[in-house]
Design an enzyme around this catalytic site. Structure first.
Site, PDB file in Angstrom:
ATOM      1  N   GLU A 150     -11.305  -1.983  -3.312  1.00  0.00           N
ATOM      2  CA  GLU A 150     -10.588  -1.331  -2.220  1.00  0.00           C
ATOM      3  C   GLU A 150      -9.429  -0.499  -2.748  1.00  0.00           C
ATOM      4  O   GLU A 150      -9.219  -0.386  -3.959  1.00  0.00           O
ATOM      5  CB  GLU A 150     -10.060  -2.381  -1.244  1.00  0.00           C
ATOM      6  CG  GLU A 150      -9.026  -3.319  -1.858  1.00  0.00           C
ATOM      7  CD  GLU A 150      -8.415  -4.277  -0.840  1.00  0.00           C
ATOM      8  OE1 GLU A 150      -9.015  -4.486   0.220  1.00  0.00           O
ATOM      9  OE2 GLU A 150      -7.313  -4.795  -1.120  1.00  0.00           O
ATOM     10  N   ASP A 190       0.819  -1.215   0.000  1.00  0.00           N
ATOM     11  CA  ASP A 190       0.000   0.000   0.000  1.00  0.00           C
ATOM     12  C   ASP A 190       0.859   1.273   0.000  1.00  0.00           C
ATOM     13  O   ASP A 190       0.655   2.175   0.826  1.00  0.00           O
ATOM     14  CB  ASP A 190      -0.924   0.023   1.221  1.00  0.00           C
ATOM     15  CG  ASP A 190      -1.586  -1.314   1.506  1.00  0.00           C
ATOM     16  OD1 ASP A 190      -1.945  -2.002   0.533  1.00  0.00           O
ATOM     17  OD2 ASP A 190      -1.738  -1.675   2.682  1.00  0.00           O
TER      18      ASP A 190
END
Length: 364
Positions: free
Chosen positions: A248, A37
């Protein structure tokens, strides 16, 4: 042509070419930073700072002057914060510089869990005078509680209208959804139900103390198999991997008068994790998914070594170039997520494309 004029033109052209060469740089994918991420900012002093998910109960930072050579700056946030509300699973940090301060948005498992939920994620915000911390929570609780677990905060500052928007993903946990994918999986005898994660957006207060209004559902997996996005967004189910479909890791930015929302689909720990995007005319949509999705996915079917490409952000450089920053896995790296940076372009028709995944040199 006058020889003096001709000579002057040659000198000018030579200087221009030298300038272009001098201002080009080369990355070397993958970037040797073991993060999931990843998120990069360029601070007001020109230095780049990278943040991401690691194995610690907190967050680290790395700094660079050129996006090529990176320095480990150590831990910038951990559970020693006196206002800590998160227990574990500190994920998906994003840092924004605003009015001389730096704000760290992140996900974590909330300590307050009276019903013993297996997934109890919420989103919080911490502040620091420095991009390398230490960051301290503004509040001793999450920004808000929607009544279900949420992760992957992304922020958009609409300075023109003096508004700030928070985007997040509702977790798959306890969110079973009827769809053609769930009916198909039930008929195959693979899964009794299919849970889904959805992306929401909501305006937030200027002091980040709460939301304004109700969160709006912006993106979700396709319901029907006739949907052009159905095949690539359902691979975690159709490959008999897990009983979940994800939407997401959203990231929003504006190009001209269009908002681009990038997102990741499929199992985050699997090979088919991939990136798509949708476009809209307002920060809260509606958003329409693009016809050329996915724009970033594994390359092993073309003799490559990269899988699990996802949870990206877009870094806007001062010369108007755009870079797609994301994590992926390689054949030699096992399950370790590592950072990649590739060029991102938007053509005259508004179509977004990522030049990746690339292994080796990337000139920008």
């Amino acid at each position: 042509m006058n020889k003096i004029i001709l000579l002057s033109l040659i000198v000018l052209l030579s200087t221009a070419c030298s300038f272009n060469k001098k201002n080009q740089a080369q990355l070397n994918n993958p970037i040797s930073i073991p993060l999931g991420d990843p998120f990069i900012i360029q601070a007001s002093d020109g230095t780049y700072y990278m943040y991401g998910t690691s194995e610690i109960n907190g967050f680290k930072a790395y700094s660079s002057k050129d996006l090529i050579n990176w320095t480990d700056r150590g831990v910038i946030y951990d559970k020693s914060d006196e206002k800590v509300w998160g227990k574990d699973c500190f994920w998906a940090p994003e840092v924004y510089e605003r009015n001389g301060k730096f704000y760290l948005w992140y996900s974590a498992n909330w300590m307050e869990n009276p019903t013993n939920e297996a997934e109890n994620f919420r989103i919080g915000v911490a502040v620091s005078d420095s991009p390398v911390g230490p960051f301290k929570n503004i509040y001793d609780h999450p920004v808000f509680d929607p009544g279900y677990p949420i992760i992957d905060a992304n922020i958009y500052f609409d300075d023109e209208h003096n508004k700030t928007y928070l985007y997040y993903s509702r977790c798959c946990y306890k969110n079973p959804v009827e769809s053609d994918a769930s009916k198909w999986a039930q008929k195959k005898g693979w899964f009794n139900e299919i849970e889904e994660s959805w992306v929401y957006g909501v305006e937030i207060k200027p002091d980040y103390s709460d939301v304004i209004g109700e969160p709006q559902l912006l993106l979700r997996p396709p319901v029907h198999k006739e949907d052009p996005q159905y095949e690539w967004e359902s691979r975690s189910v159709t490959n008999h991997e897990v009983n979940r479909r994800w939407t997401e890791g959203s990231f929003i930015f504006k190009e001209n008068d269009t908002f681009y929302m990038m997102y990741s689909a499929n199992y985050f720990g699997g090979k088919d994790y991939a990136v798509g995007y949708a476009t809209g005319k307002h920060p809260l949509g509606p958003f329409k998914k693009a016809s050329n999705n996915p724009v970033l996915q594994k390359n092993t079917e073309n003799d490559g070594i990269v899988t699990g490409t996802g949870h990206n952000m877009v870094l806007h450089l001062p010369d108007h170039q755009k870079l797609c920053v994301y994590h992926a896995r390689t054949k030699d790296g096992g399950n370790q997520r590592i950072v990649f940076i590739d060029k991102l372009n938007i053509d005259d028709e508004g179509m977004l494309k990522v030049d990746g995944p690339t292994v080796g040199k990337v000139t920008y």
